[in-house]
Design a protein around this motif. Structure first.
Motif, mmCIF file in Angstrom:
data_model
loop_
_atom_site.group_PDB
_atom_site.id
_atom_site.type_symbol
_atom_site.label_atom_id
_atom_site.label_comp_id
_atom_site.label_asym_id
_atom_site.label_seq_id
_atom_site.Cartn_x
_atom_site.Cartn_y
_atom_site.Cartn_z
ATOM 1 N N ALA A 153 7.417 -0.776 -4.365
ATOM 2 C CA ALA A 153 6.229 -1.025 -3.360
ATOM 3 C C ALA A 153 6.368 -1.174 -1.507
ATOM 4 O O ALA A 153 7.555 -2.655 -2.013
ATOM 5 N N THR A 154 5.943 -1.246 -1.179
ATOM 6 C CA THR A 154 6.117 -1.887 -0.226
ATOM 7 C C THR A 154 5.152 -1.879 1.131
ATOM 8 O O THR A 154 3.927 -1.271 0.741
ATOM 9 N N THR A 155 4.904 -2.290 2.335
ATOM 10 C CA THR A 155 3.707 -2.643 2.557
ATOM 11 C C THR A 155 3.314 -1.679 4.874
ATOM 12 O O THR A 155 4.452 -1.847 5.112
ATOM 13 N N LEU A 156 2.801 -0.615 4.874
ATOM 14 C CA LEU A 156 2.420 -0.106 6.078
ATOM 15 C C LEU A 156 1.598 -0.922 6.844
ATOM 16 O O LEU A 156 0.644 -1.228 6.533
ATOM 17 N N ASN A 169 0.956 -0.964 -0.247
ATOM 18 C CA ASN A 169 -0.681 0.145 -0.273
ATOM 19 C C ASN A 169 0.242 1.031 -0.075
ATOM 20 O O ASN A 169 0.296 2.553 0.118
ATOM 21 N N LEU A 170 1.985 1.680 -0.103
ATOM 22 C CA LEU A 170 3.128 2.265 -0.171
ATOM 23 C C LEU A 170 3.652 2.242 -1.166
ATOM 24 O O LEU A 170 4.476 0.911 -1.578
ATOM 25 N N ILE A 171 3.714 3.230 -2.373
ATOM 26 C CA ILE A 171 3.984 2.806 -4.020
ATOM 27 C C ILE A 171 4.967 4.069 -3.843
ATOM 28 O O ILE A 171 4.536 5.286 -3.138
ATOM 29 N N PHE A 172 6.335 4.232 -4.669
ATOM 30 C CA PHE A 172 7.291 4.917 -4.384
ATOM 31 C C PHE A 172 7.361 4.646 -6.224
ATOM 32 O O PHE A 172 7.653 3.478 -6.326
ATOM 33 N N LYS A 173 7.127 6.124 -6.751
ATOM 34 C CA LYS A 173 7.584 5.615 -8.330
ATOM 35 C C LYS A 173 7.804 6.439 -9.204
ATOM 36 O O LYS A 173 8.605 7.979 -8.265
ATOM 37 N N ASN A 174 9.586 5.980 -9.674
ATOM 38 C CA ASN A 174 10.073 7.352 -10.369
ATOM 39 C C ASN A 174 9.409 7.808 -11.835
ATOM 40 O O ASN A 174 9.274 6.744 -12.773
ATOM 41 N N SER A 195 2.712 5.252 9.537
ATOM 42 C CA SER A 195 2.581 6.552 8.964
ATOM 43 C C SER A 195 4.139 6.280 8.520
ATOM 44 O O SER A 195 4.373 5.044 8.375
ATOM 45 N N TYR A 196 4.970 7.384 7.731
ATOM 46 C CA TYR A 196 6.224 6.885 6.694
ATOM 47 C C TYR A 196 6.459 7.925 6.697
ATOM 48 O O TYR A 196 6.396 9.311 6.002
ATOM 49 N N LEU A 225 5.872 -0.095 9.655
ATOM 50 C CA LEU A 225 6.408 -1.077 8.208
ATOM 51 C C LEU A 225 5.613 -1.829 8.786
ATOM 52 O O LEU A 225 5.885 -2.176 9.937
ATOM 53 N N LYS A 226 5.027 -2.698 7.926
ATOM 54 C CA LYS A 226 3.925 -3.821 7.939
ATOM 55 C C LYS A 226 5.490 -4.968 8.929
ATOM 56 O O LYS A 226 5.216 -5.947 9.386
#
Length: 133
Positions: A93-96, A45-50, A101-102, A64-65
Motif C-alpha cells: 500500500a502507498t498514498t496518493l 489509499n493505493l493498494i497493489f495486491k498479488n 493519478s498513477y 504520490l503524497k
C-alpha cells in the motif's frame, strides 16, 4: 553404497538448480496477478495486491503524497519512480495525493536496487518490458 551416494548428490543438485531457476525473473508480465485499488477512507489509499501463488514486483509513479518525483523522474532516466516486491497473496500500500493519478507495471520475480527485471525509460512514456535475470 557409492552409487546411492552419487544418486543422492545428483538429486540434491537438481533440487538446488530448480530452486535457482524459479528464483530468477522469467521475463514475464504479472498483470494477471495484480489487483489495484484505491480507497479514499484509508491513509494508504493505493493498494497493489498479488493474487498469484508466486512472488511478483510492481513499479509505479504518479501523484504520490510523500514524493516530489513524477513519472519520468526515476533514476538513470527511468519512467517509474517506486518499486516493491510482493509475496504470494500479499499486498503493498502507498498514498496518493487527493485525486492523484498513477501508473504502474508488474513482472514475475523480484526487483532489487536498480531496474533488473524490467526495462522502462522516461522517453517511452510508461511502456515497459519484463526481462530475464
Amino acid at each position: 553404497m557409492k552409487r546411492y551416494s552419487l544418486l543422492m548428490c545428483m538429486a540434491v543438485g537438481a533440487l538446488f538448480a530448480s530452486v535457482n531457476v524459479q528464483a530468477a525473473n522469467p521475463g514475464q508480465s504479472a498483470e494477471r496477478c495484480l489487483d489495484v485499488s484505491t480507497n479514499s477512507k484509508s491513509s494508504h489509499n493505493l493498494i497493489f495486491k498479488n493474487r498469484c501463488s508466486y512472488q511478483i514486483f510492481v513499479v509505479w509513479c504518479g501523484d504520490l503524497k510523500y514524493s516530489k518525483k513524477e513519472c519520468g523522474d526515476g533514476p538513470r532516466n527511468t519512467y517509474y519512480t517506486q518499486s516493491a516486491n510482493i509475496r504470494a497473496y500479499d499486498e503493498k500500500a502507498t498514498t496518493l495525493k487527493s485525486r492523484g493519478s498513477y501508473e504502474y507495471a508488474s513482472c514475475k520475480g523480484k526487483i532489487g536496487f536498480g531496474s533488473k527485471g524490467i526495462e522502462h525509460s522516461a522517453s517511452n512514456n510508461g511502456r515497459y518490458r519484463c526481462t530475464r535475470t
